[in-house]
Design a protein around this motif. Sequence first.
Motif, PDB file in Angstrom:
ATOM      1  N   SER A  46       1.015  -1.169  -0.182  1.00  0.00           N
ATOM      2  CA  SER A  46       0.126  -0.114  -0.030  1.00  0.00           C
ATOM      3  C   SER A  46       0.738   1.162   0.098  1.00  0.00           C
ATOM      4  CB  SER A  46      -0.834  -0.012   1.330  1.00  0.00           C
ATOM      5  OG  SER A  46      -0.266   0.124   2.389  1.00  0.00           O
ATOM      6  N   ASP A  47       0.422   2.441  -0.046  1.00  0.00           N
ATOM      7  CA  ASP A  47       1.307   3.745   0.229  1.00  0.00           C
ATOM      8  C   ASP A  47       2.188   3.713   1.148  1.00  0.00           C
ATOM      9  OD1 ASP A  47       0.137   4.616  -2.172  1.00  0.00           O
ATOM     10  OD2 ASP A  47      -1.371   5.961  -1.584  1.00  0.00           O
ATOM     11  N   SER A  48       1.509   3.048   2.257  1.00  0.00           N
ATOM     12  CA  SER A  48       2.354   3.039   3.753  1.00  0.00           C
ATOM     13  C   SER A  48       2.837   1.848   4.103  1.00  0.00           C
ATOM     14  CB  SER A  48       1.459   3.560   4.817  1.00  0.00           C
ATOM     15  OG  SER A  48       0.016   2.454   5.002  1.00  0.00           O
ATOM     16  N   VAL A  49       2.625   0.439   3.264  1.00  0.00           N
ATOM     17  CA  VAL A  49       3.292  -0.542   3.740  1.00  0.00           C
ATOM     18  C   VAL A  49       4.182  -1.281   2.579  1.00  0.00           C
ATOM     19  CG1 VAL A  49       3.026  -2.985   4.778  1.00  0.00           C
ATOM     20  CG2 VAL A  49       1.540  -1.028   5.480  1.00  0.00           C
ATOM     21  N   ILE A  50       5.344  -1.566   3.046  1.00  0.00           N
ATOM     22  CA  ILE A  50       6.273  -2.246   1.941  1.00  0.00           C
ATOM     23  C   ILE A  50       6.674  -3.635   2.763  1.00  0.00           C
ATOM     24  CG2 ILE A  50       8.629  -2.409   0.678  1.00  0.00           C
ATOM     25  CD1 ILE A  50       8.166   0.630   0.843  1.00  0.00           C
ATOM     26  N   ARG A  51       6.608  -4.904   2.048  1.00  0.00           N
ATOM     27  CA  ARG A  51       7.148  -5.878   2.372  1.00  0.00           C
ATOM     28  C   ARG A  51       8.306  -6.446   1.467  1.00  0.00           C
ATOM     29  NH1 ARG A  51       3.595 -10.376  -0.044  1.00  0.00           N
ATOM     30  NH2 ARG A  51       5.091 -10.215  -1.452  1.00  0.00           N
ATOM     31  N   PHE A  52       9.162  -6.668   2.381  1.00  0.00           N
ATOM     32  CA  PHE A  52      10.421  -6.955   1.852  1.00  0.00           C
ATOM     33  C   PHE A  52      11.330  -8.171   2.378  1.00  0.00           C
ATOM     34  CE2 PHE A  52      11.898  -3.666   4.466  1.00  0.00           C
ATOM     35  CZ  PHE A  52      13.231  -4.032   4.944  1.00  0.00           C
ATOM     36  N   GLU A  53      12.104  -8.869   1.629  1.00  0.00           N
ATOM     37  CA  GLU A  53      12.642 -10.135   2.125  1.00  0.00           C
ATOM     38  C   GLU A  53      14.057  -9.963   1.915  1.00  0.00           C
ATOM     39  OE1 GLU A  53      12.521 -15.000   1.723  1.00  0.00           O
ATOM     40  OE2 GLU A  53      11.181 -13.843   0.829  1.00  0.00           O
ATOM     41  N   THR A  54      14.901 -10.348   3.013  1.00  0.00           N
ATOM     42  CA  THR A  54      16.429 -10.286   3.008  1.00  0.00           C
ATOM     43  C   THR A  54      16.894 -11.744   3.117  1.00  0.00           C
ATOM     44  OG1 THR A  54      17.001 -10.132   5.345  1.00  0.00           O
ATOM     45  CG2 THR A  54      16.732  -8.063   4.342  1.00  0.00           C
ATOM     46  N   GLN A  55      18.247 -11.953   3.079  1.00  0.00           N
ATOM     47  CA  GLN A  55      18.615 -13.437   3.257  1.00  0.00           C
ATOM     48  C   GLN A  55      18.435 -14.105   4.516  1.00  0.00           C
ATOM     49  OE1 GLN A  55      22.708 -12.233   2.701  1.00  0.00           O
ATOM     50  NE2 GLN A  55      22.852 -12.613   0.632  1.00  0.00           N
ATOM     51  N   ASN A  56      18.127 -13.293   5.538  1.00  0.00           N
ATOM     52  CA  ASN A  56      17.743 -13.948   6.766  1.00  0.00           C
ATOM     53  C   ASN A  56      16.344 -13.522   7.412  1.00  0.00           C
ATOM     54  OD1 ASN A  56      20.508 -14.236   7.191  1.00  0.00           O
ATOM     55  ND2 ASN A  56      20.908 -12.251   7.682  1.00  0.00           N
ATOM     56  N   THR A  57      15.554 -12.617   6.853  1.00  0.00           N
ATOM     57  CA  THR A  57      14.331 -12.153   7.614  1.00  0.00           C
ATOM     58  C   THR A  57      13.343 -11.615   6.598  1.00  0.00           C
ATOM     59  OG1 THR A  57      15.766 -11.600   9.332  1.00  0.00           O
ATOM     60  CG2 THR A  57      13.449 -10.512   9.398  1.00  0.00           C
ATOM     61  N   ARG A  58      12.107 -11.595   6.754  1.00  0.00           N
ATOM     62  CA  ARG A  58      10.948 -11.020   6.087  1.00  0.00           C
ATOM     63  C   ARG A  58      10.617  -9.969   6.848  1.00  0.00           C
ATOM     64  NH1 ARG A  58       9.696 -16.566   5.938  1.00  0.00           N
ATOM     65  NH2 ARG A  58       9.834 -17.338   3.869  1.00  0.00           N
ATOM     66  N   TYR A  59      10.434  -8.762   6.389  1.00  0.00           N
ATOM     67  CA  TYR A  59      10.022  -7.397   6.796  1.00  0.00           C
ATOM     68  C   TYR A  59       8.550  -6.987   6.378  1.00  0.00           C
ATOM     69  CZ  TYR A  59      14.823  -6.995   8.425  1.00  0.00           C
ATOM     70  OH  TYR A  59      16.155  -7.191   9.123  1.00  0.00           O
ATOM     71  N   PHE A  60       7.858  -6.306   7.359  1.00  0.00           N
ATOM     72  CA  PHE A  60       6.742  -5.598   6.846  1.00  0.00           C
ATOM     73  C   PHE A  60       7.169  -4.168   7.434  1.00  0.00           C
ATOM     74  CE2 PHE A  60       4.816  -9.591   6.724  1.00  0.00           C
ATOM     75  CZ  PHE A  60       4.184  -9.609   5.701  1.00  0.00           C
TER      76      PHE A  60
END
Length: 72
Positions: A46-60
């Motif tokens: 959304s305009d205010s939430v980005i989901r991304f994944e790194t080698q170790n962790t999933r982030y919101f």
Amino acid sequence: MNQQKKTLCIAGSMILPLAIGQPAVIIERDGGYRQTTTVINMKRLSDSVIRFETQNTRYFLHLTSVAKAVTV
């Protein structure tokens, strides 16, 4: 091997643009900084939430405006 990744929900602002192949650098709402491991995928939910994944962790990442006061 199926590796279980942890998931973190954080509030803050990107210091640098989010880019695959680079670490994310975030200033969190409490004023602390976080540098992640290499980003491997990302999606704006959304305009205010980005989901991304790194080698170790999933982030919101819940985007906030972080006041940047500079005293001279």
